[in-house]
Design a protein around this motif. Sequence first.
Motif, short mmCIF file in Angstrom:
data_model
loop_
_atom_site.label_atom_id
_atom_site.label_comp_id
_atom_site.label_asym_id
_atom_site.label_seq_id
_atom_site.Cartn_x
_atom_site.Cartn_y
_atom_site.Cartn_z
N THR A 1 -5.62 -11.96 -11.06
CA THR A 1 -4.54 -10.99 -11.28
C THR A 1 -3.23 -11.44 -10.62
OG1 THR A 1 -5.19 -9.66 -9.36
CG2 THR A 1 -6.14 -9.05 -11.49
N ILE A 2 -3.15 -12.71 -10.27
CA ILE A 2 -1.94 -13.25 -9.65
C ILE A 2 -1.36 -14.34 -10.55
CG2 ILE A 2 -0.96 -14.42 -7.64
CD1 ILE A 2 -3.32 -13.32 -6.00
N ARG A 3 -0.10 -14.18 -10.92
CA ARG A 3 0.62 -15.19 -11.71
C ARG A 3 1.69 -15.79 -10.82
NH1 ARG A 3 -3.05 -13.04 -13.84
NH2 ARG A 3 -3.24 -12.28 -15.96
N MET A 4 1.78 -17.11 -10.80
CA MET A 4 2.72 -17.77 -9.89
C MET A 4 3.56 -18.82 -10.61
SD MET A 4 0.21 -18.37 -6.62
CE MET A 4 -1.10 -19.10 -7.60
N GLU A 5 4.79 -18.94 -10.15
CA GLU A 5 5.68 -20.00 -10.62
C GLU A 5 6.56 -20.42 -9.46
OE1 GLU A 5 9.26 -20.77 -13.80
OE2 GLU A 5 7.78 -19.21 -14.23
N GLU A 6 6.53 -21.69 -9.16
CA GLU A 6 7.36 -22.22 -8.07
C GLU A 6 8.63 -22.83 -8.64
OE1 GLU A 6 4.96 -25.06 -6.04
OE2 GLU A 6 3.47 -23.57 -5.44
N PHE A 7 9.73 -22.64 -7.95
CA PHE A 7 10.96 -23.33 -8.31
C PHE A 7 11.77 -23.53 -7.04
CE2 PHE A 7 12.11 -18.86 -8.71
CZ PHE A 7 13.33 -18.79 -8.08
N SER A 8 12.59 -24.53 -7.06
CA SER A 8 13.45 -24.78 -5.90
C SER A 8 14.90 -24.76 -6.34
CB SER A 8 13.10 -26.12 -5.25
OG SER A 8 13.27 -27.16 -6.19
N GLY A 9 15.74 -24.46 -5.43
CA GLY A 9 17.17 -24.41 -5.73
C GLY A 9 17.57 -23.09 -6.35
N TYR A 10 18.79 -22.72 -6.09
CA TYR A 10 19.32 -21.47 -6.65
C TYR A 10 20.64 -21.72 -7.28
CZ TYR A 10 15.69 -18.99 -4.16
OH TYR A 10 14.48 -18.52 -3.73
N SER B 1 0.82 -1.22 0.00
CA SER B 1 0.00 0.00 0.00
C SER B 1 0.85 1.27 0.00
CB SER B 1 -0.94 0.00 1.21
OG SER B 1 -1.86 -1.06 1.11
N LYS B 2 2.07 1.15 0.44
CA LYS B 2 2.99 2.29 0.43
C LYS B 2 3.32 2.72 -1.01
CE LYS B 2 7.59 3.40 2.27
NZ LYS B 2 8.70 2.87 3.08
N PHE B 3 3.26 1.77 -1.93
CA PHE B 3 3.66 2.02 -3.32
C PHE B 3 2.51 1.94 -4.32
CE2 PHE B 3 7.37 0.40 -1.07
CZ PHE B 3 8.28 1.40 -1.34
N ILE B 4 1.40 1.30 -3.92
CA ILE B 4 0.30 1.07 -4.85
C ILE B 4 -0.98 1.65 -4.26
CG2 ILE B 4 -1.03 -0.68 -6.09
CD1 ILE B 4 1.39 -2.59 -5.60
N LYS B 5 -1.59 2.60 -4.96
CA LYS B 5 -2.81 3.24 -4.45
C LYS B 5 -3.98 2.26 -4.37
CE LYS B 5 -1.64 7.85 -5.96
NZ LYS B 5 -1.97 8.99 -6.79
N ASP B 6 -4.20 1.51 -5.43
CA ASP B 6 -5.30 0.54 -5.48
C ASP B 6 -4.71 -0.84 -5.70
OD1 ASP B 6 -7.52 -1.04 -5.98
OD2 ASP B 6 -8.40 0.32 -7.45
N LEU B 7 -4.67 -1.64 -4.66
CA LEU B 7 -4.03 -2.95 -4.73
C LEU B 7 -4.70 -3.90 -5.71
CD1 LEU B 7 -3.20 -3.63 -0.96
CD2 LEU B 7 -1.69 -2.73 -2.75
N THR B 8 -5.91 -3.60 -6.12
CA THR B 8 -6.61 -4.49 -7.05
C THR B 8 -6.24 -4.24 -8.50
OG1 THR B 8 -8.55 -3.05 -7.27
CG2 THR B 8 -8.58 -4.67 -5.47
N LYS B 9 -5.52 -3.17 -8.79
CA LYS B 9 -5.21 -2.81 -10.18
C LYS B 9 -4.06 -3.60 -10.82
CE LYS B 9 -8.25 0.50 -10.72
NZ LYS B 9 -9.37 0.33 -11.60
N PRO B 10 -2.96 -3.84 -10.12
CA PRO B 10 -1.82 -4.51 -10.78
C PRO B 10 -2.07 -5.99 -11.06
CG PRO B 10 -1.11 -3.40 -8.76
CD PRO B 10 -2.60 -3.42 -8.77
N ILE B 11 -1.23 -6.51 -11.94
CA ILE B 11 -1.09 -7.95 -12.09
C ILE B 11 0.15 -8.31 -11.28
CG2 ILE B 11 -0.59 -9.85 -13.67
CD1 ILE B 11 -2.06 -8.22 -15.83
N TYR B 12 0.02 -9.26 -10.40
CA TYR B 12 1.11 -9.66 -9.51
C TYR B 12 1.80 -10.90 -10.04
CZ TYR B 12 -1.04 -6.44 -6.21
OH TYR B 12 -1.55 -5.32 -5.61
N TYR B 13 3.11 -10.87 -10.06
CA TYR B 13 3.92 -12.01 -10.49
C TYR B 13 4.73 -12.49 -9.29
CZ TYR B 13 2.74 -10.61 -15.21
OH TYR B 13 2.06 -10.30 -16.36
N ILE B 14 4.55 -13.76 -8.93
CA ILE B 14 5.26 -14.34 -7.80
C ILE B 14 6.06 -15.53 -8.32
CG2 ILE B 14 5.07 -15.31 -5.49
CD1 ILE B 14 2.12 -14.32 -5.51
N SER B 15 7.34 -15.53 -8.02
CA SER B 15 8.20 -16.63 -8.45
C SER B 15 9.21 -16.90 -7.35
CB SER B 15 8.92 -16.25 -9.74
OG SER B 15 9.71 -17.30 -10.18
N GLY B 16 9.40 -18.17 -7.04
CA GLY B 16 10.37 -18.52 -6.01
C GLY B 16 10.06 -19.87 -5.40
#
Length: 88
Positions: free
Chosen positions: A79-88, A43-58
């Motif tokens: 509006t949420i895109r996810m990808e799981e991966f293990s190991g670095y 919320s500090k950076f996004i006025k309306d949290l419902t507007k962005p598309i969120y990408y989560i990977s890790g």
Amino acid sequence: MDELKSLETENSHYHFIPTMTDMSKSKEAWQNETGYINKKMLSKFIKDLTKPIYYISGPAAMVSAMHHMLNEAGIDDDTIRMEEFSGY
């Protein structure tokens, strides 16, 4: 990080906000956000949290936790895109 930051000049809809979860494990000085990403931080950076598309990977646990946090913040799965991966 410089490469990710530079992408902001190429796409006005892209904003890079580096975040360090545990500063006690860092050997570098840090001037950006710290702590876990949560609704308050978003919320500090996004006025309306419902507007962005969120990408989560890790790692699966992190992706799951972020997904849950976003849902709790009122973000729809469409509006949420996810990808799981293990190991670095």
